[in-house]
Write a protein that holds these residues in place. Structure first.
Motif, PDB file in Angstrom:
ATOM      1  N   GLU A 102     -12.373  -4.841   0.051  1.00  0.00           N
ATOM      2  CA  GLU A 102     -13.067  -5.886  -0.697  1.00  0.00           C
ATOM      3  C   GLU A 102     -14.579  -5.783  -0.502  1.00  0.00           C
ATOM      4  O   GLU A 102     -15.349  -5.947  -1.448  1.00  0.00           O
ATOM      5  CB  GLU A 102     -12.568  -7.257  -0.249  1.00  0.00           C
ATOM      6  CG  GLU A 102     -13.167  -8.409  -1.018  1.00  0.00           C
ATOM      7  CD  GLU A 102     -12.549  -9.744  -0.650  1.00  0.00           C
ATOM      8  OE1 GLU A 102     -12.841 -10.718  -1.365  1.00  0.00           O
ATOM      9  OE2 GLU A 102     -11.787  -9.829   0.329  1.00  0.00           O
TER      10      GLU A 102
ATOM     11  N   TYR B  41      -4.554  -7.947   0.607  1.00  0.00           N
ATOM     12  CA  TYR B  41      -5.646  -7.516   1.480  1.00  0.00           C
ATOM     13  C   TYR B  41      -6.574  -8.695   1.774  1.00  0.00           C
ATOM     14  O   TYR B  41      -7.014  -8.893   2.901  1.00  0.00           O
ATOM     15  CB  TYR B  41      -6.481  -6.413   0.840  1.00  0.00           C
ATOM     16  CG  TYR B  41      -5.808  -5.087   0.631  1.00  0.00           C
ATOM     17  CD1 TYR B  41      -4.479  -4.866   0.977  1.00  0.00           C
ATOM     18  CD2 TYR B  41      -6.508  -4.042   0.066  1.00  0.00           C
ATOM     19  CE1 TYR B  41      -3.880  -3.633   0.775  1.00  0.00           C
ATOM     20  CE2 TYR B  41      -5.922  -2.808  -0.139  1.00  0.00           C
ATOM     21  CZ  TYR B  41      -4.612  -2.611   0.210  1.00  0.00           C
ATOM     22  OH  TYR B  41      -4.024  -1.398   0.005  1.00  0.00           O
TER      23      TYR B  41
ATOM     24  N   MET C 294      -7.159  -2.806  -8.509  1.00  0.00           N
ATOM     25  CA  MET C 294      -7.564  -3.146  -7.142  1.00  0.00           C
ATOM     26  C   MET C 294      -8.972  -3.748  -7.168  1.00  0.00           C
ATOM     27  O   MET C 294      -9.241  -4.744  -6.494  1.00  0.00           O
ATOM     28  CB  MET C 294      -7.530  -1.902  -6.251  1.00  0.00           C
ATOM     29  CG  MET C 294      -7.803  -2.163  -4.804  1.00  0.00           C
ATOM     30  SD  MET C 294      -6.482  -2.987  -3.913  1.00  0.00           S
ATOM     31  CE  MET C 294      -5.267  -1.698  -3.827  1.00  0.00           C
TER      32      MET C 294
ATOM     33  N   GLY D 134      -4.147  -5.778  -3.553  1.00  0.00           N
ATOM     34  CA  GLY D 134      -5.501  -6.280  -3.350  1.00  0.00           C
ATOM     35  C   GLY D 134      -5.512  -7.745  -2.953  1.00  0.00           C
ATOM     36  O   GLY D 134      -6.281  -8.164  -2.086  1.00  0.00           O
TER      37      GLY D 134
ATOM     38  N   ALA E  66      -1.157  -2.661  -7.565  1.00  0.00           N
ATOM     39  CA  ALA E  66      -2.520  -2.662  -7.016  1.00  0.00           C
ATOM     40  C   ALA E  66      -3.105  -4.069  -6.995  1.00  0.00           C
ATOM     41  O   ALA E  66      -3.780  -4.453  -6.028  1.00  0.00           O
ATOM     42  CB  ALA E  66      -3.414  -1.724  -7.821  1.00  0.00           C
TER      43      ALA E  66
ATOM     44  N   THR F 156       0.829  -1.204   0.000  1.00  0.00           N
ATOM     45  CA  THR F 156       0.000   0.000   0.000  1.00  0.00           C
ATOM     46  C   THR F 156       0.864   1.254   0.000  1.00  0.00           C
ATOM     47  O   THR F 156       0.598   2.200  -0.747  1.00  0.00           O
ATOM     48  CB  THR F 156      -0.946   0.003   1.214  1.00  0.00           C
ATOM     49  OG1 THR F 156      -1.778  -1.166   1.143  1.00  0.00           O
ATOM     50  CG2 THR F 156      -1.821   1.242   1.238  1.00  0.00           C
TER      51      THR F 156
ATOM     52  N   ALA G  48      -4.453   1.837 -11.000  1.00  0.00           N
ATOM     53  CA  ALA G  48      -4.394   1.270  -9.651  1.00  0.00           C
ATOM     54  C   ALA G  48      -5.787   0.956  -9.133  1.00  0.00           C
ATOM     55  O   ALA G  48      -6.027  -0.122  -8.576  1.00  0.00           O
ATOM     56  CB  ALA G  48      -3.666   2.229  -8.708  1.00  0.00           C
TER      57      ALA G  48
END
Length: 149
Positions: free
Chosen positions: A68, A57, A118, A54, A50, A26, A114
């Protein structure tokens, strides 16, 4: 879920964990897209970072799962996967295909790339393990595991 156990020290980067990886990616994404430091991410690289961020994450969970959830709520709001909506029946496969089309034809700058990537990082795995859209996420998870992250 951990990409690797948070106390494992055998990886190339040492003990990191999915949450640590999410923080690192990030920060790289934010400062790389801003481009005022030594690293400036171009459109392709911003999208790639990205997508990696993601995926981390999703693996990290906790606070990282909020991004999400926002993407999933956005697709639900547009009627994706909910049966016959305002646009007719639109499945997650159509949404995944739309993201690829946008990546190929839309005029993207690093910030737009990005954001789009993502969204793809959260959308593609939702299409299911048997779909082609699961492959990028599985490849990224294998790559992270290979480096012990």
């Amino acid at each position: 879920m951990y990409l690797a156990a948070p106390n494992s020290a055998g990886g190339l980067l040492g003990a990191m964990g999915a949450g640590g990886l999410a923080i690192c990616l990030t920060v790289l994404l934010i400062f790389g897209v801003m481009g005022k430091g030594k690293v400036k991410l171009n459109t392709f690289r911003a999208g790639l970072v990205a997508l990696l961020a993601g995926s981390s994450y999703t693996a990290a969970g906790k606070i990282w799962s909020h991004a999400e959830a926002v993407v999933q709520q956005g697709w639900t709001g547009l009627g994706v996967g909910g049966g016959d909506g305002a646009f007719g029946v639109v499945g997650i496969g159509a949404a995944s295909t739309l993201l690829v089309i946008l990546m190929l034809v839309a005029p993207l700058n690093p910030v737009r790339a990005a954001v789009l990537c993502m969204i793809a990082a959260f959308t593609w795995p939702a299409a299911g393990d048997g779909s082609i859209w699961a492959v990028p996420g599985q490849f990224i998870a294998a790559l992270f595991t290979m480096f012990g992250v």
